[in-house]
Design a protein around this motif. Structure first.
Motif, PDB file in Angstrom:
ATOM      1  N   LYS A 152      57.762   1.333  29.447  1.00 34.02           N
ATOM      2  CA  LYS A 152      59.116   1.842  29.634  1.00 34.02           C
ATOM      3  C   LYS A 152      59.413   2.982  28.663  1.00 34.02           C
ATOM      4  N   ASP A 198      60.910   5.475  32.266  1.00 35.32           N
ATOM      5  CA  ASP A 198      60.134   4.301  32.646  1.00 35.32           C
ATOM      6  C   ASP A 198      58.968   4.715  33.538  1.00 35.32           C
ATOM      7  N   ASP A 251      63.307  -8.851  41.850  1.00 33.69           N
ATOM      8  CA  ASP A 251      63.662  -7.675  41.053  1.00 33.69           C
ATOM      9  C   ASP A 251      62.476  -6.723  41.050  1.00 33.69           C
ATOM     10  N   LYS A 259      63.288  -5.136  35.688  1.00 33.67           N
ATOM     11  CA  LYS A 259      64.181  -4.747  34.597  1.00 33.67           C
ATOM     12  C   LYS A 259      64.006  -5.611  33.355  1.00 33.67           C
ATOM     13  N   THR A 260      63.781  -6.900  33.553  1.00 35.45           N
ATOM     14  CA  THR A 260      63.603  -7.806  32.402  1.00 35.45           C
ATOM     15  C   THR A 260      62.280  -8.552  32.446  1.00 35.45           C
ATOM     16  N   THR A 261      61.724  -8.740  33.651  1.00 38.15           N
ATOM     17  CA  THR A 261      60.505  -9.529  33.817  1.00 38.15           C
ATOM     18  C   THR A 261      59.560  -8.819  34.765  1.00 38.15           C
ATOM     19  N   GLN A 285      57.683 -13.065  37.976  1.00 39.91           N
ATOM     20  CA  GLN A 285      58.913 -13.584  38.562  1.00 39.91           C
ATOM     21  C   GLN A 285      58.657 -14.758  39.504  1.00 39.91           C
TER      22      GLN A 285
END
Length: 496
Positions: A192, A201, A316, A320-322, A327
């Motif tokens: 990122k 990113d 996702d 964004k987070t994982t 996931q």
């Protein structure tokens, strides 16, 4: 009509366990667990005349060592260096960037061939002596070293021009040609902004047009296809789907399918206009003939194994987070180690899992090639290479398949990214493998030799030239010779 999971199970039950073993005519591989072609399987006749005896043998004969120390080929074949990092130059004056990777050929004007070449340059830009130059107006992220060059080849390779297609991308590994004449380049990274000096990113697909440099200005990621460690991509032009591989570990990577939104029509530049959440991105989930879930492709131990395929929606896709592959919980999707090369052909596509060891729950191997049939929604194991125990030997013991292409002469041509000696090798349609080229360029020492992987294997549109790269130091070569009878044109397989 697509084959549903219930239909697949019922059909498999009706015909019994035989569903797992394809007939020999379907097999594109060595025998299960084999690491060498059958003894006597390689033709040794003079290739210039291609007599009947040689035609009955497998391949084109033994490889002849190259006195220049670059590429060993069968007798009668020759190669020409098209670009070489640190030696050849772009039209703007800089040296050819290094780390050549995924490549495709396109038919140019007046007999020319245009190639789009990935340059797999990751991490901080300052670490690379020969990054992709930051051509004004063609840069995504000035902190990144990777990108794509376009190479124009004329007059049998005697005239060559090379220029930047896109720059400022990272770890451009594989990708895929499209039916509308562009190249989709995949970033094999999840870095990122803020890491390695990046300002944006990374981990996306970018489109490159070999014909229209203006179309390559202001490169934009195709976020609808997800952010993960991309490898290859193919297009199902009949149904509109894109299929993509992921080369990742901890946990192993996934095979993806992207379904376009209703009313969307493919074409040059259309993908970059899509919203980040356009269409549906899914990961595959496979099951055996009894309906049992298969957690990893390493579970398959026999050539001809057939699995049914379901698709599970990614929640996702921009991670964004994982990371996308993280996931999914155990039992939700199927994984495989080093999902790499893909190529469309035979109304479906071939894809690679390069190897499996202790990180995978099934049997160890040194390469699988699978075929996905989108109509039946099944995958079939076409090639299985056993663990190579003699990596410096050169007797048909191939390992680590990576980039692949469907040969206009039948079967596949595969680039090795394994340990030790590195080859381009072919597979026939009746279960044999044979050598096409060997990398003779030792980038190690006499005491500890080292040979870079082959990448970017593909045929010209007319089928007469096989292009490939030696990734390090970065060499694009054109191979010509007495190929067997042409079965269909070269190119990208979309005319089958």
């Amino acid at each position: 009509m697509s084959l549903s999971r219930r239909d697949f199970v019922n059909r498999s039950t009706a015909i019994g366990a035989g569903v797992l073993i394809a007939g020999s005519a379907e097999v594109l591989a060595t025998a299960p667990g084999a690491i060498a072609a059958p003894v006597g399987g390689e033709g040794v006749a003079e290739a210039e005349t291609a007599p009947a005896a040689a035609r009955r043998a497998v391949g084109y004969g033994e490889l002849i060592a190259d006195p220049k120390g670059i590429l060993a080929l069968p007798r009668g074949f020759k190669y020409r260096v098209i670009t070489r990092t640190g030696e050849t130059k772009l039209v703007t004056g800089e040296f050819t960037p290094s780390n050549h990777d995924g490549t495709a050929s396109f038919e140019g004007r007046h007999g020319a061939t245009l190639l789009v070449v990935n340059h797999e340059l990751g991490g901080a830009r300052a670490n690379w002596p020969h990054p992709v130059p930051l051509l004004e107006g063609h840069v995504y992220d000035p902190g990144a070293a990777g990108g794509c060059t376009v190479v124009e080849v004329k007059n049998g390779g005697k005239q060559v021009r090379e220029w930047v297609g896109i720059a400022g991308t990272a770890t451009n590994c594989a990708g895929g040609a499209t039916p509308w004449g562009t190249w989709l380049s995949g970033e094999e990274t999840e870095d990122k902004a803020g890491k390695n000096g990046f300002t944006k990113d990374h981990g996306y697909i970018f489109e490159v047009d070999p014909y229209d440099q203006a179309a390559n200005r202001d490169p934009q990621p195709i976020k609808a296809l997800g952010r993960y460690a991309h490898e290859a991509v193919v297009v199902d032009q009949k149904r509109g789907h894109l299929y993509l591989t992921e080369d990742a570990s901890n946990p192993n990577g996934l095979l993806f399918r992207w379904t376009p939104p209703a009313g969307f029509k493919h074409g040059k530049g259309k993908l970059r206009t899509l919203a980040a959440d356009a269409g549906v991105l899914e990961a595959f989930k496979v099951f055996d003939s009894k309906g049992g879930f298969v957690d990893d492709l390493s579970r398959a131990t026999k050539v001809g194994t057939v699995y049914g395929v379901d698709w599970v929606t990614v929640k996702d896709r921009d991670a964004k987070t994982t990371s996308v592959r993280k996931q999914f919980a155990a039992g939700e999707v199927t994984r495989a180690r080093k999902l790499e090369g893909m190529w469309w052909g035979d109304s479906g596509f071939y894809f690679v899992s390069s190897y499996a060891r202790t990180e995978s729950p099934g049997a160890a191997h040194d390469g699988q090639v699978w075929f996905y049939d989108p109509k039946r929604r099944t995958i079939t194991l076409k090639l299985l290479l056993g663990v190579n125990t003699d990596v410096m030997g050169d007797h048909g013991n191939y390992d680590g398949p990576d980039n692949i292409t469907v040969s206009p002469y039948g079967g596949l041509v595969i680039a090795e990214d394994g340990e030790g000696v590195s080859h381009l090798f072919g597979t026939t349609e009746d279960g044999k493998t044979y050598p096409i080229a060997r990398n003779d360029l030792n980038i190690g020492t006499a005491e500890a030799p080292e040979f870079s992987e082959f990448t970017g294997v593909n045929f010209s549109e007319d089928g007469e030239t096989l292009f490939a790269n030696i990734q390090s130091p970065g060499i694009l070569v054109a191979i010509t010779g007495p190929w067997w009878r042409l079965r269909h044109r070269g190119g990208h397989g979309y005319n089958d």
